[in-house]
Scaffold this motif. Structure first.
Motif, PDB file in Angstrom:
ATOM      1  N   GLY A 129      31.460  58.230  35.352  1.00  0.00           N
ATOM      2  CA  GLY A 129      30.120  57.661  35.456  1.00  0.00           C
ATOM      3  C   GLY A 129      29.866  56.997  36.767  1.00  0.00           C
ATOM      4  N   ASP A 130      28.757  56.648  37.117  1.00  0.00           N
ATOM      5  CA  ASP A 130      28.478  55.910  38.058  1.00  0.00           C
ATOM      6  C   ASP A 130      28.904  54.288  38.013  1.00  0.00           C
ATOM      7  N   ASN A 131      29.106  53.826  38.701  1.00  0.00           N
ATOM      8  CA  ASN A 131      29.635  52.248  38.844  1.00  0.00           C
ATOM      9  C   ASN A 131      30.822  52.083  37.874  1.00  0.00           C
ATOM     10  N   ARG A 132      31.627  53.089  38.033  1.00  0.00           N
ATOM     11  CA  ARG A 132      32.690  53.121  37.087  1.00  0.00           C
ATOM     12  C   ARG A 132      34.157  52.904  38.111  1.00  0.00           C
ATOM     13  N   ILE A 133      35.170  52.310  37.605  1.00  0.00           N
ATOM     14  CA  ILE A 133      36.458  52.116  38.510  1.00  0.00           C
ATOM     15  C   ILE A 133      37.015  53.417  38.717  1.00  0.00           C
ATOM     16  N   ALA A 134      37.207  53.884  40.083  1.00  0.00           N
ATOM     17  CA  ALA A 134      37.911  54.982  40.194  1.00  0.00           C
ATOM     18  C   ALA A 134      39.474  54.888  40.601  1.00  0.00           C
ATOM     19  N   GLN A 135      39.713  53.911  41.175  1.00  0.00           N
ATOM     20  CA  GLN A 135      41.127  53.508  41.570  1.00  0.00           C
ATOM     21  C   GLN A 135      41.465  51.918  41.568  1.00  0.00           C
ATOM     22  N   VAL A 136      42.531  51.401  41.020  1.00  0.00           N
ATOM     23  CA  VAL A 136      42.875  50.155  41.235  1.00  0.00           C
ATOM     24  C   VAL A 136      43.807  50.050  42.372  1.00  0.00           C
ATOM     25  N   VAL A 137      43.365  49.266  43.410  1.00  0.00           N
ATOM     26  CA  VAL A 137      44.319  49.200  44.519  1.00  0.00           C
ATOM     27  C   VAL A 137      44.993  48.153  44.369  1.00  0.00           C
ATOM     28  N   GLN A 138      44.753  46.948  43.872  1.00  0.00           N
ATOM     29  CA  GLN A 138      45.665  45.624  43.553  1.00  0.00           C
ATOM     30  C   GLN A 138      45.321  45.107  42.297  1.00  0.00           C
ATOM     31  N   ASN A 139      46.120  44.852  41.645  1.00  0.00           N
ATOM     32  CA  ASN A 139      45.944  44.051  40.353  1.00  0.00           C
ATOM     33  C   ASN A 139      45.347  42.845  40.424  1.00  0.00           C
ATOM     34  N   GLY A 140      44.365  42.203  39.639  1.00  0.00           N
ATOM     35  CA  GLY A 140      43.769  40.823  39.622  1.00  0.00           C
ATOM     36  C   GLY A 140      44.535  40.126  38.497  1.00  0.00           C
ATOM     37  N   TYR A 141      44.437  38.516  38.740  1.00  0.00           N
ATOM     38  CA  TYR A 141      45.014  37.697  37.676  1.00  0.00           C
ATOM     39  C   TYR A 141      44.462  36.474  37.446  1.00  0.00           C
ATOM     40  N   ARG A 142      44.262  36.089  36.222  1.00  0.00           N
ATOM     41  CA  ARG A 142      43.736  34.879  35.774  1.00  0.00           C
ATOM     42  C   ARG A 142      44.862  33.856  35.319  1.00  0.00           C
ATOM     43  N   LEU A 143      44.386  32.539  35.492  1.00  0.00           N
ATOM     44  CA  LEU A 143      45.235  31.307  34.976  1.00  0.00           C
ATOM     45  C   LEU A 143      44.776  30.583  34.196  1.00  0.00           C
ATOM     46  N   LYS A 144      45.271  30.775  32.847  1.00  0.00           N
ATOM     47  CA  LYS A 144      44.585  29.941  31.731  1.00  0.00           C
ATOM     48  C   LYS A 144      43.038  29.813  32.031  1.00  0.00           C
ATOM     49  N   GLY A 145      42.750  31.362  31.748  1.00  0.00           N
ATOM     50  CA  GLY A 145      41.169  31.313  31.942  1.00  0.00           C
ATOM     51  C   GLY A 145      40.421  31.555  33.179  1.00  0.00           C
ATOM     52  N   ARG A 146      40.958  30.839  34.333  1.00  0.00           N
ATOM     53  CA  ARG A 146      40.232  30.737  35.519  1.00  0.00           C
ATOM     54  C   ARG A 146      40.640  31.814  36.441  1.00  0.00           C
ATOM     55  N   LEU A 147      40.008  32.763  37.170  1.00  0.00           N
ATOM     56  CA  LEU A 147      40.324  33.615  37.865  1.00  0.00           C
ATOM     57  C   LEU A 147      41.016  33.192  39.126  1.00  0.00           C
ATOM     58  N   LEU A 148      42.139  33.738  39.274  1.00  0.00           N
ATOM     59  CA  LEU A 148      42.884  33.230  40.393  1.00  0.00           C
ATOM     60  C   LEU A 148      43.250  34.231  41.490  1.00  0.00           C
ATOM     61  N   ARG A 149      42.923  35.553  41.119  1.00  0.00           N
ATOM     62  CA  ARG A 149      42.581  36.436  42.048  1.00  0.00           C
ATOM     63  C   ARG A 149      41.830  37.802  41.549  1.00  0.00           C
ATOM     64  N   PRO A 150      40.677  38.101  42.102  1.00  0.00           N
ATOM     65  CA  PRO A 150      40.114  39.454  41.555  1.00  0.00           C
ATOM     66  C   PRO A 150      40.659  40.780  41.666  1.00  0.00           C
ATOM     67  N   ALA A 151      40.589  41.701  40.840  1.00  0.00           N
ATOM     68  CA  ALA A 151      41.290  42.779  41.253  1.00  0.00           C
ATOM     69  C   ALA A 151      40.604  43.759  42.017  1.00  0.00           C
ATOM     70  N   LYS A 152      41.384  44.452  43.172  1.00  0.00           N
ATOM     71  CA  LYS A 152      40.671  45.208  43.992  1.00  0.00           C
ATOM     72  C   LYS A 152      40.821  46.559  43.690  1.00  0.00           C
ATOM     73  N   VAL A 153      39.309  47.128  43.676  1.00  0.00           N
ATOM     74  CA  VAL A 153      39.131  48.618  42.956  1.00  0.00           C
ATOM     75  C   VAL A 153      38.243  49.306  43.943  1.00  0.00           C
ATOM     76  N   MET A 154      38.402  50.515  44.006  1.00  0.00           N
ATOM     77  CA  MET A 154      37.632  51.640  44.166  1.00  0.00           C
ATOM     78  C   MET A 154      36.489  51.785  43.380  1.00  0.00           C
ATOM     79  N   VAL A 155      35.131  51.914  43.563  1.00  0.00           N
ATOM     80  CA  VAL A 155      34.254  52.219  42.471  1.00  0.00           C
ATOM     81  C   VAL A 155      33.499  53.512  42.835  1.00  0.00           C
ATOM     82  N   ASN A 156      33.244  54.219  41.845  1.00  0.00           N
ATOM     83  CA  ASN A 156      32.496  55.453  41.706  1.00  0.00           C
ATOM     84  C   ASN A 156      31.059  55.469  41.835  1.00  0.00           C
ATOM     85  N   LYS A 157      30.533  55.901  43.051  1.00  0.00           N
ATOM     86  CA  LYS A 157      28.872  56.168  42.957  1.00  0.00           C
ATOM     87  C   LYS A 157      28.609  57.457  43.345  1.00  0.00           C
ATOM     88  N   LEU A 158      27.532  57.761  42.391  1.00  0.00           N
ATOM     89  CA  LEU A 158      27.007  59.087  42.227  1.00  0.00           C
ATOM     90  C   LEU A 158      25.766  59.153  42.984  1.00  0.00           C
TER      91      LEU A 158
END
Length: 206
Positions: free
Chosen positions: A177-206
């Motif tokens: 579907g549109d605006n769906r993740i097509a591929q995870v390039v790099q995993n993201g992580y949280r530290l005790k609820g705080r975003l430490l690093r966002p996940a890098k992804v490829m997004v599907n655009k129709l």
């Protein structure tokens, strides 16, 4: 001896008979005795007594009292706010004390993930090596989880969330579907609820 009215005693006083007497003798007789001086009495007041005395001295209904009371209440409120802010900052400092260290350890997880992602068509001799890498990754991930580190949810087909995902590119896949993740390039992580690093992804655009 008759006292001469024009004679001025050099070091003493005349007695009733006109004789010169010493000043120290006169002091002994009480003729030159100074008046006793009352000692000052020190008054000690507690803070409560001093505050009550000040309130009695100032009319509660006058503008001066109202202004002083307003200043006092504002000062108390500011003091409480400062205490709360310092306590909150101290708690956050303790909670995220290891943030920089864990952020430096994330590339190790990334390299282990990349090593496991390229394990297709390996020989039988290399499979044991892959198993060892996978076990190392699990042990390392469990260790950092004990310090509050957790992976950001980013799976293929899930909806893209700009709050936790970082789009590094777009693709066109009719099966997604549109605006769906097509591929995870790099995993993201949280530290005790705080975003430490966002996940890098490829997004599907129709």
């Amino acid at each position: 001896m008759v006292k001469n009215n024009n004679e001025v005693p050099i070091n003493g006083l005349y007695d009733d008979e006109g004789r010169i007497i010493d000043e120290q003798v006169a002091e002994g007789r009480g003729e030159n005795k100074a008046e006793p001086v009352e000692e000052a009495v020190e008054v000690s007041l507690s803070k409560e007594e001093l505050a009550a005395l000040c309130k009695e001295s100032v009319c509660p209904g006058c503008d001066v009292f109202k202004e002083a009371e307003s200043i006092r209440l504002r000062a108390l409120a500011d003091s409480e706010n400062v205490k709360k802010r310092l306590l909150r900052e101290t708690e956050e400092l303790k909670k995220y004390a290891g943030e920089s260290i864990l952020a430096d350890l994330l590339p190790i997880l990334d390299n282990l993930d990349l090593a496991l992602a390229h394990t297709d068509n390996l020989s039988a001799e290399c499979k044991n090596f892959v198993i060892g890498v996978d076990m190392t990754r699990k042990i390392f991930l469990d260790a950092v989880k004990n310090h509050g580190l957790e992976a950001v949810q980013a799976a293929k087909g899930s909806e893209f969330d700009p709050e936790i995902h970082d789009a590094v590119g777009t693709v066109q896949e009719p099966s997604l579907g549109d605006n769906r993740i097509a591929q995870v390039v790099q995993n993201g992580y949280r530290l005790k609820g705080r975003l430490l690093r966002p996940a890098k992804v490829m997004v599907n655009k129709l």
